[in-house]
Scaffold this active site. Structure first.
Site, PDB file in Angstrom:
ATOM      1  N   LYS A  93       2.380   3.838  18.318  1.00 28.02           N
ATOM      2  CA  LYS A  93       2.662   4.895  18.322  1.00 28.02           C
ATOM      3  C   LYS A  93       2.577   6.109  19.466  1.00 28.02           C
ATOM      4  O   LYS A  93       3.907   7.025  18.804  1.00 28.02           O
ATOM      5  CB  LYS A  93       1.789   5.487  17.263  1.00 28.02           C
ATOM      6  CG  LYS A  93       1.189   4.852  15.889  1.00 28.02           C
ATOM      7  CD  LYS A  93       0.331   4.899  15.294  1.00 28.02           C
ATOM      8  CE  LYS A  93      -0.191   4.123  13.934  1.00 28.02           C
ATOM      9  NZ  LYS A  93      -1.398   4.465  13.135  1.00 28.02           N
TER      10      LYS A  93
ATOM     11  N   LYS B  71       6.053   1.005  12.968  1.00 24.51           N
ATOM     12  CA  LYS B  71       6.360   1.571  14.526  1.00 24.51           C
ATOM     13  C   LYS B  71       6.700   0.512  15.142  1.00 24.51           C
ATOM     14  O   LYS B  71       7.027   0.649  16.645  1.00 24.51           O
ATOM     15  CB  LYS B  71       4.628   2.358  15.041  1.00 24.51           C
ATOM     16  CG  LYS B  71       3.356   2.017  14.830  1.00 24.51           C
ATOM     17  CD  LYS B  71       3.337   2.164  12.529  1.00 24.51           C
ATOM     18  CE  LYS B  71       1.822   0.795  11.821  1.00 24.51           C
ATOM     19  NZ  LYS B  71       1.277   2.140  10.888  1.00 24.51           N
TER      20      LYS B  71
ATOM     21  N   ILE C 286       0.704  13.279   9.141  1.00 29.82           N
ATOM     22  CA  ILE C 286       0.330  14.240   9.618  1.00 29.82           C
ATOM     23  C   ILE C 286       1.704  14.367  10.300  1.00 29.82           C
ATOM     24  O   ILE C 286       2.803  13.542  11.123  1.00 29.82           O
ATOM     25  CB  ILE C 286       0.003  14.780  11.211  1.00 29.82           C
ATOM     26  CG1 ILE C 286      -1.618  14.256  10.398  1.00 29.82           C
ATOM     27  CG2 ILE C 286       0.245  15.754  12.116  1.00 29.82           C
ATOM     28  CD1 ILE C 286      -2.598  14.157  12.180  1.00 29.82           C
TER      29      ILE C 286
ATOM     30  N   GLU D 245       8.967   9.622  10.258  1.00 25.91           N
ATOM     31  CA  GLU D 245       7.832  10.244  10.568  1.00 25.91           C
ATOM     32  C   GLU D 245       6.477   9.754   9.981  1.00 25.91           C
ATOM     33  O   GLU D 245       5.915   9.814  10.799  1.00 25.91           O
ATOM     34  CB  GLU D 245       8.097  12.000   9.409  1.00 25.91           C
ATOM     35  CG  GLU D 245       7.106  12.834   9.804  1.00 25.91           C
ATOM     36  CD  GLU D 245       6.671  13.107  10.897  1.00 25.91           C
ATOM     37  OE1 GLU D 245       8.082  13.978  11.663  1.00 25.91           O
ATOM     38  OE2 GLU D 245       6.360  12.511  12.008  1.00 25.91           O
TER      39      GLU D 245
ATOM     40  N   THR E   8       0.858  -1.361  -0.671  1.00 27.57           N
ATOM     41  CA  THR E   8      -0.412  -0.426  -0.247  1.00 27.57           C
ATOM     42  C   THR E   8       0.726   1.237   0.182  1.00 27.57           C
ATOM     43  O   THR E   8       0.633   2.286  -0.849  1.00 27.57           O
ATOM     44  CB  THR E   8      -0.989  -0.136   1.347  1.00 27.57           C
ATOM     45  OG1 THR E   8      -1.496  -0.932   1.022  1.00 27.57           O
ATOM     46  CG2 THR E   8      -1.666   1.232   1.278  1.00 27.57           C
ATOM     47  N   VAL E   9       1.918   1.035   0.934  1.00 27.62           N
ATOM     48  CA  VAL E   9       2.493   2.712   1.408  1.00 27.62           C
ATOM     49  C   VAL E   9       4.209   2.693   0.184  1.00 27.62           C
ATOM     50  O   VAL E   9       4.049   3.373  -0.493  1.00 27.62           O
ATOM     51  CB  VAL E   9       3.126   2.628   2.189  1.00 27.62           C
ATOM     52  CG1 VAL E   9       4.085   3.737   3.065  1.00 27.62           C
ATOM     53  CG2 VAL E   9       2.111   2.496   3.319  1.00 27.62           C
TER      54      VAL E   9
ATOM     55  N   GLY F 211      -3.229   5.158   4.801  1.00 25.39           N
ATOM     56  CA  GLY F 211      -3.480   5.439   3.064  1.00 25.39           C
ATOM     57  C   GLY F 211      -2.177   5.651   2.659  1.00 25.39           C
ATOM     58  O   GLY F 211      -1.505   6.228   3.099  1.00 25.39           O
TER      59      GLY F 211
ATOM     60  N   GLU G 175      -3.990  -2.728   9.068  1.00 23.36           N
ATOM     61  CA  GLU G 175      -2.175  -3.161   9.011  1.00 23.36           C
ATOM     62  C   GLU G 175      -2.471  -4.481   7.757  1.00 23.36           C
ATOM     63  O   GLU G 175      -3.688  -4.805   8.171  1.00 23.36           O
ATOM     64  CB  GLU G 175      -2.155  -3.257  10.805  1.00 23.36           C
ATOM     65  CG  GLU G 175      -1.826  -2.590  11.170  1.00 23.36           C
ATOM     66  CD  GLU G 175      -0.585  -1.247  10.551  1.00 23.36           C
ATOM     67  OE1 GLU G 175       0.922  -2.069  10.696  1.00 23.36           O
ATOM     68  OE2 GLU G 175      -0.643  -0.605  10.203  1.00 23.36           O
TER      69      GLU G 175
ATOM     70  N   GLY H 243       0.407   8.996  10.094  1.00 21.10           N
ATOM     71  CA  GLY H 243       0.670   8.887   8.529  1.00 21.10           C
ATOM     72  C   GLY H 243       0.916  10.122   8.371  1.00 21.10           C
ATOM     73  O   GLY H 243       2.620  10.099   8.333  1.00 21.10           O
TER      74      GLY H 243
HETATM   75  P1  NDP Z   1       1.955  -3.764   3.107  1.00 18.75           P
HETATM   76  O1  NDP Z   1       1.035  -5.132   3.440  1.00 18.75           O
HETATM   77  O2  NDP Z   1       0.772  -3.439   2.045  1.00 18.75           O
HETATM   78  O3  NDP Z   1       3.153  -3.845   1.772  1.00 18.75           O
HETATM   79  C1  NDP Z   1       3.821  -4.955   2.698  1.00 18.75           C
HETATM   80  C2  NDP Z   1       5.025  -5.199   1.755  1.00 18.75           C
HETATM   81  O4  NDP Z   1       5.980  -6.013   1.744  1.00 18.75           O
HETATM   82  C3  NDP Z   1       4.391  -5.970   0.046  1.00 18.75           C
HETATM   83  O5  NDP Z   1       4.561  -4.916  -0.703  1.00 18.75           O
HETATM   84  C4  NDP Z   1       4.478  -7.007   0.721  1.00 18.75           C
HETATM   85  O6  NDP Z   1       5.274  -7.836  -0.692  1.00 18.75           O
HETATM   86  C5  NDP Z   1       5.993  -6.920   0.846  1.00 18.75           C
HETATM   87  N1  NDP Z   1       6.505  -8.007   2.988  1.00 18.75           N
HETATM   88  C6  NDP Z   1       5.827  -8.149   3.405  1.00 18.75           C
HETATM   89  N2  NDP Z   1       7.176  -9.402   4.065  1.00 18.75           N
HETATM   90  C7  NDP Z   1       8.097  -9.833   3.601  1.00 18.75           C
HETATM   91  C8  NDP Z   1       8.827 -10.287   3.712  1.00 18.75           C
HETATM   92  N3  NDP Z   1       9.304 -11.062   4.131  1.00 18.75           N
HETATM   93  N4  NDP Z   1      10.285 -10.183   1.968  1.00 18.75           N
HETATM   94  C9  NDP Z   1       9.858  -9.122   1.658  1.00 18.75           C
HETATM   95  N5  NDP Z   1       8.763  -8.924   1.111  1.00 18.75           N
HETATM   96  C10 NDP Z   1       7.761  -8.633   1.927  1.00 18.75           C
HETATM   97  O7  NDP Z   1       1.668  -2.785   4.249  1.00 18.75           O
HETATM   98  P2  NDP Z   1       1.575  -1.365   4.486  1.00 18.75           P
HETATM   99  O8  NDP Z   1       2.731  -0.857   2.913  1.00 18.75           O
HETATM  100  O9  NDP Z   1       0.156  -0.790   4.321  1.00 18.75           O
HETATM  101  O10 NDP Z   1       2.571  -0.837   5.009  1.00 18.75           O
HETATM  102  C11 NDP Z   1       4.062  -1.089   5.316  1.00 18.75           C
HETATM  103  C12 NDP Z   1       4.397   0.140   6.362  1.00 18.75           C
HETATM  104  O11 NDP Z   1       3.883   1.302   6.601  1.00 18.75           O
HETATM  105  C13 NDP Z   1       3.522  -0.767   7.811  1.00 18.75           C
HETATM  106  O12 NDP Z   1       5.407  -0.934   8.568  1.00 18.75           O
HETATM  107  C14 NDP Z   1       2.556   0.057   7.944  1.00 18.75           C
HETATM  108  O13 NDP Z   1       2.826  -0.424  10.341  1.00 18.75           O
HETATM  109  C15 NDP Z   1       3.081   1.361   7.885  1.00 18.75           C
HETATM  110  N6  NDP Z   1       2.680   1.920   7.527  1.00 18.75           N
HETATM  111  C16 NDP Z   1       1.454   1.957   7.012  1.00 18.75           C
HETATM  112  C17 NDP Z   1       0.556   2.911   6.150  1.00 18.75           C
HETATM  113  C18 NDP Z   1      -0.805   2.660   6.118  1.00 18.75           C
HETATM  114  O14 NDP Z   1      -1.703   3.009   5.830  1.00 18.75           O
HETATM  115  N7  NDP Z   1      -0.631   1.119   4.860  1.00 18.75           N
HETATM  116  C19 NDP Z   1       0.602   4.532   7.505  1.00 18.75           C
HETATM  117  C20 NDP Z   1       1.769   4.703   7.734  1.00 18.75           C
HETATM  118  C21 NDP Z   1       2.742   3.320   8.071  1.00 18.75           C
HETATM  119  P3  NDP Z   1       4.113  -8.778  -1.774  1.00 18.75           P
HETATM  120  O15 NDP Z   1       3.667  -7.437  -1.984  1.00 18.75           O
HETATM  121  O16 NDP Z   1       4.811  -9.435  -2.821  1.00 18.75           O
HETATM  122  O17 NDP Z   1       3.117  -9.515  -1.139  1.00 18.75           O
HETATM  123  N1  HSE Z   2      -2.741   0.910  10.293  1.00 19.14           N
HETATM  124  C1  HSE Z   2      -2.975   2.086  10.580  1.00 19.14           C
HETATM  125  C2  HSE Z   2      -4.460   2.654  10.666  1.00 19.14           C
HETATM  126  C3  HSE Z   2      -2.124   2.379   9.351  1.00 19.14           C
HETATM  127  O1  HSE Z   2      -5.124   2.471  11.163  1.00 19.14           O
HETATM  128  O2  HSE Z   2      -3.898   3.844  11.726  1.00 19.14           O
HETATM  129  C4  HSE Z   2      -1.047   4.340   9.977  1.00 19.14           C
HETATM  130  O3  HSE Z   2      -0.626   3.925  11.057  1.00 19.14           O
END
Ligand code: NDP
Ligand code: HSE
Length: 438
Positions: free
Chosen positions: A209, A109, A140, A133, A19-20, A308, A194, A138
């Site tokens: 957080k 986090k 902010i 950050e 997602t991110v 997001g 998450e 997110g």
């Molecule tokens: P996702 O689950 O959408 O993405 C995780 C990514 O990591 C995927 O591309 C996945 O690969 C890859 N991955 C997971 N495990 C492994 C592994 N063992 N080896 C290699 N690659 C791996 O997570 P998000 O993007 O939502 O979140 C990422 C981070 O950002 C987290 O720490 C989350 O807490 C933080 N965050 C998220 C926010 C949000 O709104 N979503 C906001 C703020 C922080 P594949 O795609 O191939 O499965």
């Molecule tokens: N899962 C987290 C939330 C993502 O809903 O706030 C942002 O840290």
């Protein structure tokens, strides 16, 4: 690190393309020329480490970008951006990046609130920067103001909505009558939750957080396991109904407050009643808001999207740009090592207001007995509302009594509840919620 055109270039390795991560990849590639114009250097995305390189992504780059070989992706990286999430392999990979001399950006986090000190120390030893950050609230900008802008003031309290998923769920339940499960499914679809949404709904994400916020605000190390944590899974229909009848709304709040006597910090995350006119009550959807109270500034409020893909990618890119500027200028990285020891106190030491709903006999003298029990334990009642009880019968006439208290210590409230449960006129304590705001 210069290109044929003599423009300096920095290599960015991305760990995670979900997602991110996919939105960070989009900004780095689609906005490349603009980023170079702003910073005077090229930011080259060299590769994206993922579990499944063949998967289709929200933002898709040519297949050669994706790899499940982390050494290949991190080779020669100036900045490693970790957006995998969870403890391992994220922890091990960040330590590896630091040992290779790369600067690191993460939004993780859970990892920072569990192994933060190990990572901050490793970065400080290696003279590289570790920036995070995006890990709190997110998009902010809240960590930079705490660390820099407010470092000359004494922060006393932080209170906020720092989890977008739970705020989205509570808002949907309150405003559209959606069910918990439907609202959670939608939050997942929108990319707020998450990978394991239990972390959101059980309060662990907000707890991580608040531990990070407290670390920066109070300059002392705190971890996830020191935070008193209640999620939203036990919030009942009666809680919502009692809150609405009394003019309140339920929000999942994260609170870090410094106490003078005993000296220390209380960290807590729990569903909380807020008056409907309170500024935090109007935080809708996946938005977050954080109040910071400090001795000289009085009160500040930070507000914006709390989750997001693209919103969070903005915070990640802010860290990338800041590191890139520092890297180009030279100079040591920032460190986040804690400066002092500050005890993390039991929640029993904290003081707040409460709403307590009991099912009791609908008879004369009952109110006085319950109110007397509160008074015996030093808990003063501010208001009381009696409503009919659907379970009442001709054999046993009962009513629901909702008490709102003045401020009292958690430990006093706990004793009051024990004594109230023991009263012969009280059938059941149905709901206990903390109340913030005036
Ligand atoms: P996702 O689950 O959408 O993405 C995780 C990514 O990591 C995927 O591309 C996945 O690969 C890859 N991955 C997971 N495990 C492994 C592994 N063992 N080896 C290699 N690659 C791996 O997570 P998000 O993007 O939502 O979140 C990422 C981070 O950002 C987290 O720490 C989350 O807490 C933080 N965050 C998220 C926010 C949000 O709104 N979503 C906001 C703020 C922080 P594949 O795609 O191939 O499965
Ligand atoms: N899962 C987290 C939330 C993502 O809903 O706030 C942002 O840290």
């Amino acid at each position: 690190m210069t290109t044929a055109s003599d423009t300096p270039a920095l290599n960015i390795a991305l760990l995670g393309g979900g997602t991110v991560g996919s939105q960070v990849a989009r900004i780095l590639t689609e906005d490349a020329a603009s980023l170079t114009g702003r910073i005077g250097a090229e930011l080259n995305l060299t590769g994206i480490f993922v579990r499944n390189p063949q998967a289709t992504r929200d933002f898709q780059l040519p297949s050669e970008y994706y790899s499940d070989d982390v050494d290949e992706v991190m080779d020669g990286a100036d900045i490693v951006v970790e957006l995998i999430g969870g403890i391992e392999p994220a922890r091990e990979l960040i330590l590896k990046a630091i040992s290779q001399g790369a600067n690191v950006v993460t939004g993780n986090k859970e990892l920072l609130a569990t192994h933060g000190n190990e990572l901050y120390e490793a970065a400080a030893q290696a003279g590289v920067q570790l920036s995070f950050e995006a890990s709190v609230a997110g998009a902010i900008p809240i960590l930079r103001p705490l660390r820099d802008s407010l470092s000359g003031d004494k922060i006393t309290r932080i209170m906020g909505i720092v989890n977008g998923t739970t705020n989205y769920i509570l808002d949907q339940m309150d405003s559209t009558g959606a069910s918990f499960n439907d609202a959670l499914a939608e939050a997942q679809r929108l990319g707020y939750a998450e990978a394991d949404p239990a972390a959101d709904v059980e309060g662990q994400d907000a707890a991580a957080k608040v531990a990070i916020l407290a670390h920066l605000a109070f300059h002392a190390p705190f971890t996830l396991d020191q935070v008193y944590t209640e999620g939203i899974t036990d919030v009942s229909d009666l809680d919502h109904k009692s809150a609405a009848e009394a003019g309140y709304i339920i929000k999942l709040l994260a609170i870090a407050e410094q106490l003078e006597d005993p000296e220390g910090v209380v960290l807590r995350v729990h569903p909380t009643l807020l008056p409907r006119e309170h500024p935090l009550a109007s935080v809708r959807g996946a938005y977050n808001a954080v109040f910071v109270e400090a001795e000289n500034v009085d009160e500040l409020m930070f507000y914006g999207p709390g989750a997001g893909g693209s919103a969070t990618a903005s915070a990640v890119m802010g860290d990338v740009m800041s590191i890139a500027k520092r890297r180009l200028r030279g100079g040591p990285g920032r460190t986040h090592t804690a400066r002092r020891e500050l005890e993390c106190l039991d929640i029993g030491e904290s003081t707040t207001r409460y709403m307590v709903v009991v099912r009791a006999a609908d008879a004369s003298g009952v109110l006085a007995k319950v109110a007397g029990t509160f008074a015996d334990h030093g808990v003063s009642i501010k208001s009381m509302n009696q409503t009919p009880d659907e379970a009442s019968s001709d054999d046993e006439k009962t009513a629901l009594l909702a008490f709102i208290t003045h401020r009292a210590k958690e430990s006093q409230l706990a004793q009051t509840l024990e004594a109230t449960k023991g009263l012969d006129v009280v059938n059941e304590v149905l709901s206990v919620m903390r109340v913030e705001g005036k």
